[in-house]
Each structure stands twice: as structure tokens, then as C-alpha cells.
Design an enzyme around this catalytic site. Structure first.
Site, PDB file in Angstrom:
ATOM      1  N   ASP A 108      18.174 -47.043 -21.229  1.00  0.00           N
ATOM      2  CA  ASP A 108      17.566 -46.221 -20.185  1.00  0.00           C
ATOM      3  C   ASP A 108      17.024 -44.983 -20.887  1.00  0.00           C
ATOM      4  O   ASP A 108      17.770 -44.275 -21.567  1.00  0.00           O
ATOM      5  CB  ASP A 108      18.612 -45.784 -19.155  1.00  0.00           C
ATOM      6  CG  ASP A 108      19.084 -46.941 -18.272  1.00  0.00           C
ATOM      7  OD1 ASP A 108      18.547 -48.046 -18.405  1.00  0.00           O
ATOM      8  OD2 ASP A 108      19.982 -46.718 -17.448  1.00  0.00           O
ATOM      9  N   ASP A 118      17.678 -52.931  -7.984  1.00  0.00           N
ATOM     10  CA  ASP A 118      18.736 -51.907  -7.994  1.00  0.00           C
ATOM     11  C   ASP A 118      19.449 -51.907  -6.641  1.00  0.00           C
ATOM     12  O   ASP A 118      19.221 -51.012  -5.807  1.00  0.00           O
ATOM     13  CB  ASP A 118      18.119 -50.510  -8.233  1.00  0.00           C
ATOM     14  CG  ASP A 118      17.359 -50.429  -9.541  1.00  0.00           C
ATOM     15  OD1 ASP A 118      17.911 -50.838 -10.567  1.00  0.00           O
ATOM     16  OD2 ASP A 118      16.215 -49.939  -9.532  1.00  0.00           O
TER      17      ASP A 118
HETATM   18  O1  1PR Z   1      11.073 -48.197 -10.160  1.00  0.00           O
HETATM   19  O2  1PR Z   1       9.501 -49.589 -11.458  1.00  0.00           O
HETATM   20  O3  1PR Z   1       9.669 -47.149 -11.889  1.00  0.00           O
HETATM   21  O4  1PR Z   1      11.475 -48.700 -12.551  1.00  0.00           O
HETATM   22  C1  1PR Z   1      12.492 -47.798 -12.845  1.00  0.00           C
HETATM   23  C2  1PR Z   1      13.549 -48.537 -13.617  1.00  0.00           C
HETATM   24  O5  1PR Z   1      14.512 -47.590 -14.052  1.00  0.00           O
HETATM   25  C3  1PR Z   1      14.277 -49.573 -12.789  1.00  0.00           C
HETATM   26  O6  1PR Z   1      14.405 -50.757 -13.559  1.00  0.00           O
HETATM   27  C4  1PR Z   1      15.667 -48.980 -12.549  1.00  0.00           C
HETATM   28  O7  1PR Z   1      16.674 -49.963 -12.657  1.00  0.00           O
HETATM   29  C5  1PR Z   1      15.811 -48.000 -13.691  1.00  0.00           C
HETATM   30  N1  1PR Z   1      16.552 -46.794 -13.296  1.00  0.00           N
HETATM   31  C6  1PR Z   1      16.090 -45.816 -12.498  1.00  0.00           C
HETATM   32  N2  1PR Z   1      17.027 -44.833 -12.405  1.00  0.00           N
HETATM   33  C7  1PR Z   1      18.062 -45.206 -13.158  1.00  0.00           C
HETATM   34  C8  1PR Z   1      19.287 -44.440 -13.360  1.00  0.00           C
HETATM   35  O8  1PR Z   1      20.231 -44.903 -14.013  1.00  0.00           O
HETATM   36  N3  1PR Z   1      19.343 -43.239 -12.800  1.00  0.00           N
HETATM   37  N4  1PR Z   1      18.533 -47.130 -14.568  1.00  0.00           N
HETATM   38  C9  1PR Z   1      17.762 -46.448 -13.737  1.00  0.00           C
HETATM   39  C10 1PR Z   1      19.207 -48.217 -14.209  1.00  0.00           C
HETATM   40  C11 1PR Z   1      19.616 -49.831 -15.646  1.00  0.00           C
HETATM   41  C12 1PR Z   1      20.707 -50.725 -15.691  1.00  0.00           C
HETATM   42  C13 1PR Z   1      21.853 -50.385 -16.639  1.00  0.00           C
HETATM   43  C14 1PR Z   1      22.883 -51.410 -16.322  1.00  0.00           C
HETATM   44  C15 1PR Z   1      23.939 -51.583 -17.360  1.00  0.00           C
HETATM   45  N5  1PR Z   1      19.955 -48.577 -15.272  1.00  0.00           N
HETATM   46  O9  1PR Z   1      19.989 -51.839 -16.188  1.00  0.00           O
HETATM   47  O10 1PR Z   1      21.360 -50.414 -17.931  1.00  0.00           O
HETATM   48  O11 1PR Z   1      23.470 -51.063 -15.069  1.00  0.00           O
HETATM   49  O12 1PR Z   1      24.733 -50.454 -17.458  1.00  0.00           O
HETATM   50  P1  1PR Z   1      26.241 -50.535 -17.953  1.00  0.00           P
HETATM   51  O13 1PR Z   1      26.336 -51.684 -18.903  1.00  0.00           O
HETATM   52  O14 1PR Z   1      26.486 -49.227 -18.662  1.00  0.00           O
HETATM   53  O15 1PR Z   1      27.082 -50.703 -16.736  1.00  0.00           O
HETATM   54  P2  1PR Z   1      10.381 -48.378 -11.447  1.00  0.00           P
END
Ligand code: 1PR
Length: 526
Positions: free
Chosen positions: A224, A379
Site C-alpha cells: 500500500d 473492500d
Molecule cells: O478506489 O480504485 O482508487 O483504489 C484504491 C485501492 O487502495 C483499493 O484497492 C483499496 O483496497 C486500497 N486502499 C485504500 N485505502 C486503503 C487503506 O488501507 N486505507 N488499502 C487501501 C487496502 C489493501 C489490502 C491489504 C490487505 C492485506 N489495503 O490489500 O494489503 O488487507 O493486509 P494484511 O496482510 O496486513 O492484513 P481506487
């Protein structure tokens, strides 16, 4: 000199990066005469047969290509560069291929998920210099929904198992072409390029059956990425999507360096998510493009990038289509793009009207780059209810983790803008709609599990995976290596993604792979 045919779609940058490990004498085709004057030609391609053939005609490459191949000079085709050699493809029956190899291109007919995405083994059917020095356990990266069917078996160089045996490479005289992507197949793929470039015919590869047990479950490292408060691009990680700790954005490292480390440790894919993409427009946020370009110089496994893929009008009134945004990412080294928020709005509209407009980002990008290049990042978060009747529009399941008021049932509400806003559509309905619109894979996060280290949300993954036919990447909650064997034993997910445990170096990728191997789950050993 190595000439690379860049017809405008697909990830040519990765092929150039891979070839440049062995020679600096590289030229990309700019005009038809560059094809005719080539000494060794590589034709890489991902995407859609119709759009490829149209472009080959428009650029007047079609006839020179035939002439070049018939001249007997070395030719290496990759994926669509293999399909192009055949007479026709079920992907676009109205468009003729080069017709150099008798036969056609056929859609997979299997109960397994299509596209066939991931690392799979090969059975080498005849001696070929390109495979000099390979072990039978080697796996290569595939991503396709169609496979070739030559009329004449003498063309078959390798086959692969995927719900049956299909032809995964052909060879005849000067022509070699693979369904898999050497440029995305780690060290084994680089070896193929080295053999082709240096014509190592003194060391022929032998006829060997694959010892691999077929398609491997993929382990994906997710980064991320966002700017911190000083404006530096950092890899961050949230707990249930909250990436701030004591007010500051958590900084877990530099994106390019971390991606390289995960590649070297054996990650099968790397995903970058630009998590503030919903408010920052990627084509203005050029550091992300730079990250991709730099990463693809040294990382030879598939790269997915998400965040901000949507139509956009900038402050000067200039309009960019989502296809333009995606194209910039593909040109910079991405193999797949992932769409989050925009997919939710598109699916809502599609479910309301029942009509495909052909204009959504999902449809436009998959039409040009192929379904396999479009990942939908979902999400969702749980909404607990007392009984399924309390949420009649949604897919409600019984969940072993009870709600705050001891509720036993929940549905998974899709969110947009990084989890900030909940919408009236559930994860399964979103996945189904996106599959119909042309998405090739689902990245299934779970906000309740993200960053908790408590394991994947098995009921959610089963709900989605068992009701769609495209691959699912299980994401969120991995806390130890056993969580990976659990998700592969208890669900049909094709891949598992983790972030926190890899970034904090709690569990190295190689430990996850060794554990899965000991549990008899097929993995790629690197
Ligand atoms: O909406 O098309 O602009 O895409 C934004 C992207 O950013 C989406 O794929 C969304 O999942 C991601 N995103 C937005 N905000 C966050 C945040 O954390 N505040 N990240 C975010 C989501 C992605 C997960 C994470 C897993 C594994 N995180 O894929 O990597 O939950 O985590 P873990 O192993 O530590 O539990 P757009």
C-alpha cells in the site's frame, strides 16, 4: 541486435527490461521496415486478439511480419504473439491471424477458473535450445483464457496441464512461441531469453516431463503506497484501513526496494495499491509511475497496480479516460491494473439498468488489454443482521465471528474511497457484475480482517469464490504461515495476498512457500 515488436498494447517494457539483462543492442519496431530488417524478432503480446490484429493492419505490420517469419530468421512469440501465428481465434472469429501455423486458438473449456492465471509446469516434448539448462520442476507464468490448437503435432514444443493438457509452446524451424510469459517467469524466464539471444544451440534442452503438480497457488506481496506528511512516497499499512499511528502515516519502507526484496524472496506477484488514488489523480501523481518503471527493471514477476483508475477531468478541464490512465500504467511496467471505487459505481449502475454501456473502465480496459489485465479490488466490511430476511437485497451468510450484539448473520458491504464510504451493494453481487463486464480476477480484501493477523475471512472467500468463475485472491488478515495453508485448504482461492507480516519481516515469503509445500499444496519454488 534484438528487435522487439511493440504494437502498442501490453507490457513491452518488461520484455525490454528482461532482454536488456543480456544485450544492450535492442530496437523496438517503429515502422514496417524495422520488421523486415530485424535479425532476431520478439513479438510479445497480451490482450485481445481482435485489437491486436486490427493494430497490426493499421500500422501495416501484418504482411512484413509474415514475410519476416517466412524468411527463416529467428522469431520468438509470446502469448498473443503465439496466437497471431495461427489461422484464427475464437476470441474474434471475424479476424484472420497470420496463418503461419495451421490450426486455431480456442477458449478454455474447463470447470477450473478462466483465465488460467499463475505459475504452471511444462512437459517438454522435443529438444529445444531455448530450454537448455532447465529442471523439470520449473514453473512459468501464464495468464490467458485461450490456448492454441495446432493441426500438426510436430509443432508442439511443450504442453501444460489445466483441466486437461493444452499446448503451451510451439517450435518449428526458426519459430518459437510460448503461451507463458518468460519476461514474468523469474530466473527461468530470463534463461529462455538468454538462450534465444545467444543461440545456445550447442546445449539442447531435452525432452522432459514436468514434475510440477500443475498450477501453483500464488503468494502475493502487497504494498500500500501513499505520500506521507513530508511528501515522500512510502509503503504504509493500516489496521482495518487506518494507516496512521499517533497521527503520522506509518512508514514501512521504500516501494522499489521492498518490491525487489519480495521478488528475490520468491513472491509470485507484487501488487502496488496507491491508496489515496481516489483523491489524487495518478497521471498527476507521477512518482507512482516512476515506482513502477524502476521496479520493472529488476522484478520479473507480474506487477499489479491499483488506485485512481477512473475517468478524470483535471483542473484545466482536460479529460482523461480510465483507459488512458491504465495505458500509462501498462507502458510503465504493469501487467494488471486493479480497480476499486470505480468498480463499485459501475456495478451499481449495471445492476440498476441491466445494460452494458461498453464505456466503463472495466469494459474499455479489458477490451484492449484482455480480461486477465483487469483486477477488481473489493473492500468489504461486515454488516451484522439478526436474520437473512433483514437484508433481502444482499447475500447474507452465517458467520462464526458473531456481531456486537451477538448477531450470527452478516452481509459484506462494499465500500469506496479507501473504506470511508459504505454503498448499498454486497461483495458477491459486485464480483458477479464485474465478471460479466469483463474483469479477469478479484482481489478480495476484508476491512474487518485487515491488519489483524487473525487469519483470512474464510466464509467471505467461500461466498465469493464459489459463485464466480474467475480467480480470487484472498486478502487481509494473514498473521502466520498456517493461515496460508488454511485458506488454500478451506477455500478454492487461487492466490493469497499479505502485507503486514511481510513488511514487518515476521514471516518471510520463503517460509510460507516451504510450509505450503510441506502441506502438499502446490507452490512455485524459486
Ligand atoms: O478506489 O480504485 O482508487 O483504489 C484504491 C485501492 O487502495 C483499493 O484497492 C483499496 O483496497 C486500497 N486502499 C485504500 N485505502 C486503503 C487503506 O488501507 N486505507 N488499502 C487501501 C487496502 C489493501 C489490502 C491489504 C490487505 C492485506 N489495503 O490489500 O494489503 O488487507 O493486509 P494484511 O496482510 O496486513 O492484513 P481506487
Amino acid at each position: 541486435m534484438i528487435t522487439i515488436l511493440d504494437y502498442g498494447a501490453g507490457n513491452v517494457r518488461s520484455v525490454i527490461n528482461a532482454v536488456s539483462k543480456f544485450t544492450s543492442d535492442i530496437k523496438t519496431v517503429k515502422s514496417p521496415k524495422d520488421i523486415l530488417s530485424a535479425e532476431k524478432l520478439i513479438f510479445p503480446g497480451v490482450g485481445n486478439f481482435e485489437s491486436m490484429i486490427k493494430i497490426l493492419h493499421e500500422k501495416q505490420y501484418f504482411e512484413p511480419l509474415k514475410k519476416y517469419i517466412n524468411s527463416g530468421k529467428p522469431f520468438f512469440g509470446i502469448c498473443l504473439g503465439l496466437h497471431a501465428l495461427f489461422e484464427k481465434s475464437e476470441e474474434a472469429l471475424g479476424y484472420k491471424g497470420l496463418g503461419i501455423i495451421p490450426g486455431y486458438v480456442k477458449k478454455f473449456e474447463t470447470d477450473l477458473s478462466v483465465p488460467h492465471i499463475g505459475w504452471n509446469g511444462i512437459n517438454i516434448k522435443k529438444e529445444a535450445s531455448e530450454f537448455a539448462g532447465f529442471s523439470p520442476e520449473e514453473k512459468f507464468y501464464f495468464v490467458h483464457s485461450y490456448h492454441v490448437v495446432p493441426k500438426d503435432d510436430s509443432f508442439v514444443l511443450t504442453t501444460t496441464e489445466y483441466g486437461g493438457e493444452f499446448v503451451s509452446a510451439v517450435k518449428k524451424d526458426n519459430i518459437t512461441a510460448t503461451q507463458f510469459h518468460p519476461e514474468k517467469s523469474g530466473k527461468a524466464g530470463l534463461q529462455i531469453f538468454e538462450n534465444f539471444i545467444n543461440s545456445k544451440s550447442d546445449k539442447p534442452g531435452f525432452k522432459i516431463p514436468s514434475k510440477g503438480r500443475g498450477l501453483a497457488k500464488r503468494i502475493i506481496a502487497c504494498l500500500d503506497v501513499r505520500s506521507n506528511d513530508n511528501g515522500d512516497l512510502v509503503v504504509t499499512k493500516g489496521d482495518q484501513y487506518d494507516v496512521r499511528e499517533k497521527g503520522d502515516v506509518r512508514n514501512l519502507g521504500k516501494p522499489v526496494e521492498l518490491a525487489k526484496r519480495y521478488y528475490e524472496e520468491g513472491a509470485d506477484e507484487i501488487t502496488f495499491l496507491n491508496i489515496t488514488g481516489f483523491r489524487d489523480f495518478p497521471l498527476e501523481d507521477m512518482p507512482m509511475i516512476e515506482v513502477l518503471k524502476k521496479t520493472s527493471e529488476n522484478v520479473f514477476v507480474p506487477l499489479t497496480i491499483g488506485g485512481g483508475i477512473r475517468d478524470f477531468t483535471d483542473k484545466n478541464g482536460k479529460y482523461y479516460s480510465s483507459l488512458e490512465v491504465a495505458s500509462e500504467y501498462f507502458r510503465s511496467g504493469a501487467d494488471k491494473i486493479s480497480i476499486g471505487s470505480d468498480a463499485v459505481y459501475i456495478a451499481e449502475q449495471y445492476l440498476k439498468t441491466g445494460k452494458k454501456t461498453g464505456e466503463s473502465s472495466i469494459e474499455q480496459i479489458s477490451k484492449v488489454y484482455g480480461n486477465q489485465a483487469v483486477v477488481i479490488s473489493i473492500d468489504p466490511k461486515r454488516v451484522y443482521v439478526n436474520s437473512p430476511g433483514d437484508a433481502p437485497k444482499h447475500n447474507v451468510i452465517k458467520h462464526p465471528e458473531k456481531g456486537p450484539e451477538n448477531q450470527e448473520y452478516c452481509w459484506y458491504q462494499c465500500t469506496v474511497k479507501g473504506g470511508r464510504e459504505g454503498r448499498d451493494i454486497d461483495a458477491l453481487n459486485l464480483a458477479r457484475a464485474c465478471e460479466k463486464l469483463g474483469a479477469g480476477e478479484i482481489l478480495l480484501n476484508c476491512i474487518d480482517k485487515d491488519g489483524t493477523n487473525s487469519g483470512f475471512d474464510i466464509p467471505l472467500i467461500n461466498l465469493v469464490r464459489n459463485n464466480i468463475s474467475i480467480p480470487v485472491i484472498a486478502s487481509s488478515g494473514a498473521g502466520c504461515k498456517e493461515h496460508f495453508s488454511e485458506v488454500f485448504k478451506e477455500t478454492k482461492a487461487e492466490a493469497a495476498l499479505a502485507a503486514g507480516i511481510f513488511h514487518r519481516q515476521e514471516v518471510p515469503v520463503v517460509d510460507v512457500k516451504n510450509h505450503l509445500d510441506s502441506e502438499k499444496i502446490e507452490v512455485r519454488k524459486s
